[in-house]
Structures are given as C-alpha cells and as structure tokens.
Design an enzyme around this catalytic site. Sequence first.
Site, PDB file in Angstrom:
ATOM      1  N   SER A  22       0.813  -1.221   0.000  1.00 55.93           N
ATOM      2  CA  SER A  22       0.000   0.000   0.000  1.00 55.93           C
ATOM      3  C   SER A  22       0.850   1.276   0.000  1.00 55.93           C
ATOM      4  O   SER A  22       1.897   1.352   0.650  1.00 55.93           O
ATOM      5  CB  SER A  22      -0.908   0.020   1.206  1.00 55.93           C
ATOM      6  OG  SER A  22      -1.508   1.287   1.293  1.00 55.93           O
ATOM      7  N   SER A  24      -0.601   4.114   0.997  1.00 55.59           N
ATOM      8  CA  SER A  24      -1.241   5.014   1.969  1.00 55.59           C
ATOM      9  C   SER A  24      -0.297   5.436   3.094  1.00 55.59           C
ATOM     10  O   SER A  24      -0.295   6.613   3.473  1.00 55.59           O
ATOM     11  CB  SER A  24      -2.505   4.371   2.549  1.00 55.59           C
ATOM     12  OG  SER A  24      -3.470   4.271   1.545  1.00 55.59           O
ATOM     13  N   LYS A  73     -14.042  -3.286   2.694  1.00 55.51           N
ATOM     14  CA  LYS A  73     -14.856  -2.066   2.555  1.00 55.51           C
ATOM     15  C   LYS A  73     -16.347  -2.271   2.826  1.00 55.51           C
ATOM     16  O   LYS A  73     -17.012  -1.380   3.323  1.00 55.51           O
ATOM     17  CB  LYS A  73     -14.700  -1.493   1.142  1.00 55.51           C
ATOM     18  CG  LYS A  73     -13.413  -0.748   0.933  1.00 55.51           C
ATOM     19  CD  LYS A  73     -13.431  -0.073  -0.416  1.00 55.51           C
ATOM     20  CE  LYS A  73     -12.136   0.663  -0.639  1.00 55.51           C
ATOM     21  NZ  LYS A  73     -12.109   1.403  -1.890  1.00 55.51           N
ATOM     22  N   ASP A 109     -14.017   7.831  -1.647  1.00 59.47           N
ATOM     23  CA  ASP A 109     -13.515   7.398  -2.965  1.00 59.47           C
ATOM     24  C   ASP A 109     -14.156   8.169  -4.127  1.00 59.47           C
ATOM     25  O   ASP A 109     -13.452   8.717  -4.980  1.00 59.47           O
ATOM     26  CB  ASP A 109     -13.773   5.903  -3.177  1.00 59.47           C
ATOM     27  CG  ASP A 109     -12.819   5.023  -2.375  1.00 59.47           C
ATOM     28  OD1 ASP A 109     -11.688   5.454  -2.118  1.00 59.47           O
ATOM     29  OD2 ASP A 109     -13.222   3.899  -2.016  1.00 59.47           O
ATOM     30  N   GLY A 136     -19.011  -2.169 -10.720  1.00 56.30           N
ATOM     31  CA  GLY A 136     -18.731  -2.667  -9.365  1.00 56.30           C
ATOM     32  C   GLY A 136     -18.833  -1.550  -8.338  1.00 56.30           C
ATOM     33  O   GLY A 136     -19.435  -0.494  -8.586  1.00 56.30           O
ATOM     34  N   ASN A 158     -20.796  -3.142 -18.832  1.00 54.81           N
ATOM     35  CA  ASN A 158     -20.091  -4.056 -17.931  1.00 54.81           C
ATOM     36  C   ASN A 158     -20.078  -5.447 -18.550  1.00 54.81           C
ATOM     37  O   ASN A 158     -21.025  -5.827 -19.237  1.00 54.81           O
ATOM     38  CB  ASN A 158     -20.825  -4.100 -16.575  1.00 54.81           C
ATOM     39  CG  ASN A 158     -19.980  -4.748 -15.499  1.00 54.81           C
ATOM     40  OD1 ASN A 158     -18.824  -4.381 -15.318  1.00 54.81           O
ATOM     41  ND2 ASN A 158     -20.529  -5.731 -14.805  1.00 54.81           N
ATOM     42  N   ILE A 234      -9.118   4.665 -13.249  1.00 49.09           N
ATOM     43  CA  ILE A 234      -8.930   4.777 -11.792  1.00 49.09           C
ATOM     44  C   ILE A 234      -7.734   3.945 -11.320  1.00 49.09           C
ATOM     45  O   ILE A 234      -7.333   4.025 -10.173  1.00 49.09           O
ATOM     46  CB  ILE A 234     -10.205   4.420 -10.983  1.00 49.09           C
ATOM     47  CG1 ILE A 234     -10.561   2.941 -11.102  1.00 49.09           C
ATOM     48  CG2 ILE A 234     -11.360   5.292 -11.404  1.00 49.09           C
ATOM     49  CD1 ILE A 234     -11.597   2.514 -10.067  1.00 49.09           C
TER      50      ILE A 234
END
Length: 295
Positions: A22, A24, A73, A109, A136, A158, A234
């Site tokens: 990550s 972050s 999440k 997000d 999604g 999709n 993204i």
Amino acid sequence: MVNQFTHEPKRFGLLAHPAKHSLSPSMHNAAFDFYQLPYHYHAFDIPPEQLEEALRGFKLLGIKGFNVTVPHKERIMPFLDEISEEAKQIGAVNTVINKEGKLCGYNTDGEGYVHSLLKEINLDISQTKILLLGAGGAAKGIAIFLLKHGCRSIFITNRTSARAMQLIEQLKAYAMSLEIQVEFNQIPWEEAKNTCVNADLMINTTSVGLWPNVEDSPVSLEGLDLNNKVVSDIIYNPLETTILRQAKVAGAQIHTGVGMFVYQGALAFKLFTELDPPVEVMRQAVLKHLLSHQK
Ligand code: ATR
C-alpha cells in the site's frame, strides 16, 4: 503551520489484506510530516475472519482513524457505530474515525475521484456525456458523486450485463431522491468501443490493466479518433495503463488514477486531522513511490 507541541501523539492506519504494497502510509506520513505532527500511519494486514477482533483492538489501542480497503470495505459496515449517508448510499466504507470509542464510517472514494477530475481536467460535468466501463463498487461511488456534481447523462457497460442493469436501477432511485432528471443507458460490453466515440468522457472503473497484467485493456481504442474526448482510468499502478496509452495515440486527453487515490486520501486526512490536506505533498509522496517501483 501547526505547533507540534500542542498535539498529542496519535496513531492512524490502513486496514487491508494484503497490506504490504500500500502507498497510503507514505502518503499520510508525508502529510503529517508537512505539518510536523507527532502522528504515525501504519498498514495493518488483517484477514477477513479477524476483522471484528481487530476493530476491538483498534478501539483499545486508541487508533484515532483508519482507511479501509480490499477486502473489508463492505464487510466492515455491520461493526461500525455510525455510517455517513453517503457511505450508506454507496454501500462501502473507506475511512473510519474513532470518536471517543465510537467508530464512524465514511466513503471518500467517489468524491476523491470527482475532485481530482475537476482539478486536472477542464470540463463542465453538466454538459458531459459519460461512459462508465464497469459496474462494481468503484463505479457506484464515482457515479453517485458525478450525479451530485451535475452529471445528467451516463452510459454504463459491464462484462456482466445484469450488474450494469442493477447499478442503473440504483442510480435511478438515487437521482429520484435528488429530484434530478438523468439519462441512463446500458450498453452491451461488445459495443463499448463504438460507444466511446459518442461519449465526452470515458472512465475505466474495472480492474483490467492493473499491475501485473499491464498489457490488458478493457476496451481496445486502436484506430479511433478521440480528439476532444477525455479518457480516465482509476488504476494508478501502472501510472499509464494500456487504455490510457491507446487513448493518447487516438488524440484524447488522459486522466490517470493517481489523482483519485491522492484526493480520497486528502479527504480522509481532513477527517483525521480537521486540517487542510497538503495535496501536492501527498501526490509527490505517491509518485515518488510509484516511479521508484516502475524503473
Ligand atoms: P471494485 O470495488 O474495485 O469496483 P468489484 O466490485 O469487484 O471491484 O468490480 C470490479 C469490476 O471490474 C466489475 O465491473 C467487473 O466486471 P464483472 O461485473 O463482469 O465481474 C470488472 N472486471 C474485472 N475483471 C474483468 C475482466 N477481465 N473483463 C472485464 N471486466 C472485468
């Protein structure tokens, strides 16, 4: 500048599985350093079956706030004490604040995506025809914030068409709750390439093209003329995905996934500290990390 002596040491973190790659921690610790805050952000690798126990541990240890990512999440939601309306609407949480032992969930997000888009690309969302690739969790969060920011025309395609249909139904209900008129269209997956020439902005929200499968692309843009169009992804690892590379050749302006990652983090930083996020410091920390791993 913040006076470091007026701030108690605090701990923050990321709840993920796996967690070791990550970005972050680098991004948030750079922001804490910028303000000379005695805070630290740590990545916690917690398998799903230990999620509830980990949350009890976070409360006991007084972790002040944390981000949440794959695979937690959605499954974290029943364990939280409060959830923001937006996170409920999206059905996922990516940021949690520990308010004196009460865990409060948020989702930054979708808002992070729209902030980054508006910051980096000059467009009027209310006049923009948008094609979303994917249906999604990420697509849902982004679509909700695009509607909030004035978008009135969304095409969705999709691989699994039932999921696109379901997302359109959810977005229709959301548009009704906002009392806005929105044009929704579902496009067969095989038609995505033909449809992108009619859209002003195409956004890849699928995971196709993500490292290590960097040669993959959800749709081939080869041979198209995409002048005056914007193509957005993204995915931020790699920095420039195959679809973005093809979009550039086709004449489109591109918007990479780094901005969404940075702004979702910036909005989380604001929730953690109530300070203005040093967005450029955070972006540079992420880019430094990504570039050093792509050499
Ligand atoms: P996230 O929360 O990141 O959006 P998700 O809810 O699992 O994750 O959604 C992943 C998206 O990527 C979906 O739109 C998925 O399509 P399906 O609904 O058909 O599964 C899309 N996706 C993943 N792998 C794909 C592939 N190889 N080809 C096309 N779409 C793919």
